[in-house]
Write a protein that holds these residues in place. Structure first.
Motif, PDB file in Angstrom:
ATOM      1  N   ASN A 155      37.692   8.180 -33.117  1.00  0.00           N
ATOM      2  CA  ASN A 155      37.892   7.121 -34.100  1.00  0.00           C
ATOM      3  C   ASN A 155      37.096   5.891 -33.707  1.00  0.00           C
ATOM      4  OD1 ASN A 155      39.489   4.469 -34.838  1.00  0.00           O
ATOM      5  ND2 ASN A 155      40.104   6.001 -36.377  1.00  0.00           N
ATOM      6  N   PHE A 156      37.097   5.595 -32.412  1.00  0.00           N
ATOM      7  CA  PHE A 156      36.232   4.526 -31.896  1.00  0.00           C
ATOM      8  C   PHE A 156      36.064   4.673 -30.397  1.00  0.00           C
ATOM      9  CE2 PHE A 156      40.104   2.829 -30.472  1.00  0.00           C
ATOM     10  CZ  PHE A 156      39.943   1.646 -29.782  1.00  0.00           C
ATOM     11  N   TRP A 157      34.979   4.076 -29.901  1.00  0.00           N
ATOM     12  CA  TRP A 157      34.659   4.062 -28.475  1.00  0.00           C
ATOM     13  C   TRP A 157      34.927   2.655 -27.962  1.00  0.00           C
ATOM     14  CZ3 TRP A 157      33.141   8.631 -26.234  1.00  0.00           C
ATOM     15  CH2 TRP A 157      32.760   9.661 -27.104  1.00  0.00           C
ATOM     16  N   TYR A 158      35.755   2.545 -26.955  1.00  0.00           N
ATOM     17  CA  TYR A 158      36.148   1.208 -26.521  1.00  0.00           C
ATOM     18  C   TYR A 158      35.590   0.869 -25.140  1.00  0.00           C
ATOM     19  CZ  TYR A 158      39.985   3.373 -23.775  1.00  0.00           C
ATOM     20  OH  TYR A 158      40.728   4.109 -22.880  1.00  0.00           O
ATOM     21  N   GLU A 159      35.284  -0.410 -24.975  1.00  0.00           N
ATOM     22  CA  GLU A 159      34.803  -0.933 -23.696  1.00  0.00           C
ATOM     23  C   GLU A 159      35.944  -1.513 -22.875  1.00  0.00           C
ATOM     24  OE1 GLU A 159      31.553  -3.636 -24.175  1.00  0.00           O
ATOM     25  OE2 GLU A 159      30.567  -2.402 -25.690  1.00  0.00           O
ATOM     26  N   ASN A 160      36.928  -2.050 -23.561  1.00  0.00           N
ATOM     27  CA  ASN A 160      38.017  -2.763 -22.916  1.00  0.00           C
ATOM     28  C   ASN A 160      39.333  -2.119 -23.332  1.00  0.00           C
ATOM     29  OD1 ASN A 160      40.134  -4.741 -22.517  1.00  0.00           O
ATOM     30  ND2 ASN A 160      38.508  -6.222 -22.116  1.00  0.00           N
ATOM     31  N   GLU A 161      40.180  -1.804 -22.363  1.00  0.00           N
ATOM     32  CA  GLU A 161      41.435  -1.134 -22.686  1.00  0.00           C
ATOM     33  C   GLU A 161      42.275  -1.877 -23.712  1.00  0.00           C
ATOM     34  OE1 GLU A 161      41.595  -1.145 -18.221  1.00  0.00           O
ATOM     35  OE2 GLU A 161      39.981  -1.535 -19.609  1.00  0.00           O
ATOM     36  N   ALA A 162      42.178  -3.215 -23.716  1.00  0.00           N
ATOM     37  CA  ALA A 162      42.982  -3.998 -24.648  1.00  0.00           C
ATOM     38  C   ALA A 162      42.731  -3.579 -26.090  1.00  0.00           C
ATOM     39  CB  ALA A 162      42.677  -5.488 -24.475  1.00  0.00           C
ATOM     40  N   GLU A 163      41.489  -3.208 -26.390  1.00  0.00           N
ATOM     41  CA  GLU A 163      41.155  -2.786 -27.739  1.00  0.00           C
ATOM     42  C   GLU A 163      41.941  -1.547 -28.139  1.00  0.00           C
ATOM     43  OE1 GLU A 163      36.785  -2.735 -28.542  1.00  0.00           O
ATOM     44  OE2 GLU A 163      36.667  -3.174 -26.394  1.00  0.00           O
ATOM     45  N   PHE A 164      42.088  -0.630 -27.206  1.00  0.00           N
ATOM     46  CA  PHE A 164      42.776   0.621 -27.501  1.00  0.00           C
ATOM     47  C   PHE A 164      44.282   0.473 -27.399  1.00  0.00           C
ATOM     48  CE2 PHE A 164      43.737   5.174 -25.974  1.00  0.00           C
ATOM     49  CZ  PHE A 164      44.029   5.595 -27.267  1.00  0.00           C
ATOM     50  N   GLN A 165      44.753  -0.293 -26.435  1.00  0.00           N
ATOM     51  CA  GLN A 165      46.198  -0.399 -26.211  1.00  0.00           C
ATOM     52  C   GLN A 165      46.945  -0.804 -27.466  1.00  0.00           C
ATOM     53  OE1 GLN A 165      47.155  -2.896 -22.838  1.00  0.00           O
ATOM     54  NE2 GLN A 165      45.541  -1.945 -21.642  1.00  0.00           N
ATOM     55  N   GLN A 166      46.460  -1.850 -28.137  1.00  0.00           N
ATOM     56  CA  GLN A 166      47.176  -2.330 -29.307  1.00  0.00           C
ATOM     57  C   GLN A 166      47.125  -1.321 -30.447  1.00  0.00           C
ATOM     58  OE1 GLN A 166      49.050  -5.133 -29.162  1.00  0.00           O
ATOM     59  NE2 GLN A 166      49.872  -4.358 -31.091  1.00  0.00           N
ATOM     60  N   ARG A 167      45.971  -0.669 -30.625  1.00  0.00           N
ATOM     61  CA  ARG A 167      45.861   0.332 -31.686  1.00  0.00           C
ATOM     62  C   ARG A 167      46.717   1.554 -31.386  1.00  0.00           C
ATOM     63  NH1 ARG A 167      39.518   0.307 -33.743  1.00  0.00           N
ATOM     64  NH2 ARG A 167      39.103  -1.898 -33.315  1.00  0.00           N
ATOM     65  N   LEU A 168      46.810   1.905 -30.121  1.00  0.00           N
ATOM     66  CA  LEU A 168      47.668   3.017 -29.727  1.00  0.00           C
ATOM     67  C   LEU A 168      49.127   2.664 -29.946  1.00  0.00           C
ATOM     68  CD1 LEU A 168      47.933   5.830 -28.293  1.00  0.00           C
ATOM     69  CD2 LEU A 168      48.096   4.551 -26.138  1.00  0.00           C
ATOM     70  N   ARG A 169      49.508   1.465 -29.535  1.00  0.00           N
ATOM     71  CA  ARG A 169      50.886   1.007 -29.712  1.00  0.00           C
ATOM     72  C   ARG A 169      51.284   1.025 -31.180  1.00  0.00           C
ATOM     73  NH1 ARG A 169      54.649  -2.565 -27.345  1.00  0.00           N
ATOM     74  NH2 ARG A 169      53.392  -2.771 -25.471  1.00  0.00           N
ATOM     75  N   ASP A 170      50.379   0.576 -32.049  1.00  0.00           N
ATOM     76  CA  ASP A 170      50.669   0.497 -33.484  1.00  0.00           C
ATOM     77  C   ASP A 170      50.528   1.834 -34.196  1.00  0.00           C
ATOM     78  OD1 ASP A 170      51.053  -2.196 -33.096  1.00  0.00           O
ATOM     79  OD2 ASP A 170      49.069  -2.787 -33.826  1.00  0.00           O
ATOM     80  N   GLY A 171      49.948   2.828 -33.534  1.00  0.00           N
ATOM     81  CA  GLY A 171      49.727   4.115 -34.169  1.00  0.00           C
ATOM     82  C   GLY A 171      48.488   4.162 -35.031  1.00  0.00           C
ATOM     83  N   GLU A 172      47.715   3.058 -35.030  1.00  0.00           N
ATOM     84  CA  GLU A 172      46.478   3.017 -35.816  1.00  0.00           C
ATOM     85  C   GLU A 172      45.467   4.037 -35.287  1.00  0.00           C
ATOM     86  OE1 GLU A 172      42.753  -0.062 -36.556  1.00  0.00           O
ATOM     87  OE2 GLU A 172      44.658  -0.839 -35.792  1.00  0.00           O
ATOM     88  N   VAL A 173      45.375   4.132 -33.965  1.00  0.00           N
ATOM     89  CA  VAL A 173      44.610   5.190 -33.303  1.00  0.00           C
ATOM     90  C   VAL A 173      45.628   5.912 -32.426  1.00  0.00           C
ATOM     91  CG1 VAL A 173      42.663   5.747 -31.819  1.00  0.00           C
ATOM     92  CG2 VAL A 173      42.533   3.760 -33.336  1.00  0.00           C
ATOM     93  N   PRO A 174      46.144   7.057 -32.887  1.00  0.00           N
ATOM     94  CA  PRO A 174      47.364   7.609 -32.283  1.00  0.00           C
ATOM     95  C   PRO A 174      47.181   8.400 -30.995  1.00  0.00           C
ATOM     96  CG  PRO A 174      46.699   8.923 -34.154  1.00  0.00           C
ATOM     97  CD  PRO A 174      45.763   7.740 -34.125  1.00  0.00           C
ATOM     98  N   ALA A 175      45.936   8.602 -30.537  1.00  0.00           N
ATOM     99  CA  ALA A 175      45.747   9.381 -29.307  1.00  0.00           C
ATOM    100  C   ALA A 175      44.393   9.034 -28.714  1.00  0.00           C
ATOM    101  CB  ALA A 175      45.848  10.881 -29.589  1.00  0.00           C
ATOM    102  N   GLY A 176      44.175   9.518 -27.493  1.00  0.00           N
ATOM    103  CA  GLY A 176      42.893   9.258 -26.850  1.00  0.00           C
ATOM    104  C   GLY A 176      43.000   9.382 -25.345  1.00  0.00           C
ATOM    105  N   MET A 177      42.087   8.727 -24.650  1.00  0.00           N
ATOM    106  CA  MET A 177      42.085   8.738 -23.189  1.00  0.00           C
ATOM    107  C   MET A 177      42.342   7.323 -22.687  1.00  0.00           C
ATOM    108  SD  MET A 177      37.957   9.366 -22.592  1.00  0.00           S
ATOM    109  CE  MET A 177      38.177   9.754 -20.854  1.00  0.00           C
ATOM    110  N   LEU A 178      43.194   7.223 -21.663  1.00  0.00           N
ATOM    111  CA  LEU A 178      43.566   5.918 -21.131  1.00  0.00           C
ATOM    112  C   LEU A 178      44.106   6.114 -19.722  1.00  0.00           C
ATOM    113  CD1 LEU A 178      43.846   2.861 -21.819  1.00  0.00           C
ATOM    114  CD2 LEU A 178      46.162   3.363 -22.621  1.00  0.00           C
ATOM    115  N   TYR A 179      44.082   5.032 -18.957  1.00  0.00           N
ATOM    116  CA  TYR A 179      44.600   5.061 -17.594  1.00  0.00           C
ATOM    117  C   TYR A 179      46.108   5.307 -17.610  1.00  0.00           C
ATOM    118  CZ  TYR A 179      40.036   3.026 -16.925  1.00  0.00           C
ATOM    119  OH  TYR A 179      38.685   2.810 -16.944  1.00  0.00           O
ATOM    120  N   SER A 180      46.545   6.252 -16.790  1.00  0.00           N
ATOM    121  CA  SER A 180      47.947   6.626 -16.784  1.00  0.00           C
ATOM    122  C   SER A 180      48.847   5.469 -16.360  1.00  0.00           C
ATOM    123  CB  SER A 180      48.156   7.814 -15.838  1.00  0.00           C
ATOM    124  OG  SER A 180      49.506   8.215 -15.830  1.00  0.00           O
TER     125      SER A 180
END
Length: 367
Positions: free
Chosen positions: A227-252
């Motif tokens: 869905n998107f390629w992120y440079e900064n985890e903050a970009e993904f964290q909020q989208r993951l939390r909201d379900g806007e981008v519901p899955a992906g790779m992230l630091y455990s």
């Protein structure tokens, strides 16, 4: 300094996490540069945010009490910025910090510029506890020693996706088309290594350019699922939390902190092996406090100290499992099946073939 595997390495959620407030690594604590702690103060550069808070409490304060050595932590910018600062400073005979945590590729790049002090093998009492692959060897001795480790897992928003996403095959699965948030650089996602392990029976294929090209051609198949390629985890964290981008790779460890703050997220250790990455202690060659630096690194290498950091940060200890007293249940939470089952990045690829790999990444993945 060119990009390496620490782009946005660490963005932690603090007490305001539930509201989605985050602090990016490069600007934590309003830090625009690294400050001198004083002539007699050992200055240690670490990742910022809650990471720095936990280390202040669990590492630096007890070290000061035990040794009477004054120590100050500083929030380190990205490794690219830090390496540029260190290179300029060492060239001028200065040391903006004495000790720093650097990612593996940053350690290798710094070695190429003679930035790090090389220790004799017998200068550390607690080195015997550290995993062998986290003791960096250089001509004449030791350049770096493991500070802590972390896993990159597959993660999901459990309100949107109920079944665990726990196989790297998901990256090529049409079921997840336009669904995944993925790390945005070859040198921090380590998707070349993932592809080599999943589709080519191991990383030997990455030993030459022809093999890397072949892996890139296979890796190109993940772009439909991204869905998107992120440079900064903050970009993904909020989208993951909201379900806007519901899955992906992230630091455990970051995902586990999000869980603690009530986010409907889950971190899955991957069937084919999660990615195991690490930060290592290095000492600037121009530091005037090398004996104090040695004492600090030796102190931080104690199993009991590593256990405290792991429990506070959900990171993985750098000591061998036999020396850790973390109970099995918690160890499984932070390390899954352990480092023997993990995918370890081919760090030298991103140093020796840095520009070429970046060009191919742009061509096959981003372009």
């Amino acid at each position: 300094m060119p990009a390496e595997n620490t782009h946005g390495r660490r963005t932690f959620l603090r007490s305001t996490a539930a509201a989605g407030s985050v602090a990016a690594l490069g600007g934590l604590a309003g830090c625009t540069g690294m400050l001198d702690g004083g002539d007699d103060t050992l200055t240690v550069a670490v990742y910022g945010g809650v990471f720095q808070d936990v280390m202040d409490e669990e590492l630096f304060a007890p070290f000061e009490e035990e040794t009477d050595i004054s120590v100050e932590s500083e929030a380190q910018p990205t490794s690219e910025e830090a390496l540029t600062q260190y290179e300029n400073a060492v060239g001028a005979g200065d040391a903006p910090v004495d000790v720093a945590i650097m990612a593996q590729t940053g350690v290798l790049q710094g070695l190429n510029s003679d930035l790090w002090h090389i220790w004799d093998d017998d200068e550390f009492e607690n080195l015997e506890y550290i995993s062998d692959d986290l003791v960096g060897e250089a001509d004449g001795g030791i350049s770096s020693i493991g500070a802590l480790s972390w896993y990159i897992n597959l993660v999901q928003n459990t309100d949107v996706i109920e079944e665990p996403v726990d196989s790297w095959e998901a990256l090529w699965d049409e079921e997840y088309e336009d669904t995944l948030g993925l790390l945005g650089y070859a040198s921090n996602s380590f998707l070349l290594e993932v592809t080599a392990e999943v589709h080519f029976d191991g990383q030997d294929i990455l030993d030459d350019r022809d093999g890397v090209e072949e892996v890139f051609e296979e890796l190109e198949g993940v772009t439909d699922q991204a869905n998107f390629w992120y440079e900064n985890e903050a970009e993904f964290q909020q989208r993951l939390r909201d379900g806007e981008v519901p899955a992906g790779m992230l630091y455990s460890d970051i995902t586990r902190v999000m869980q603690d703050d009530g986010a409907p997220v889950q971190s899955n250790f991957v069937q084919e092996g999660s990615i195991l990455d690490s930060g290592l202690w290095v000492t600037l060659e121009t530091s005037d406090l090398k004996e104090e630096a040695r004492e600090f690194i030796d102190y931080a290498s104690q199993p009991s100290v590593q256990d405290e950091l792991a429990q506070g940060l959900y990171t993985s200890p750098t000591v061998e499992r036999e020396y850790s007293e973390i109970d099995d249940d918690f160890y499984e939470e932070i390390a899954g099946p352990g480092p023997d089952e993990a995918i370890t990045p081919k760090y030298e690829l991103y140093v020796e073939e840095e520009d070429w790999v970046s060009e191919r990444w742009e061509q096959f993945i981003i372009g």
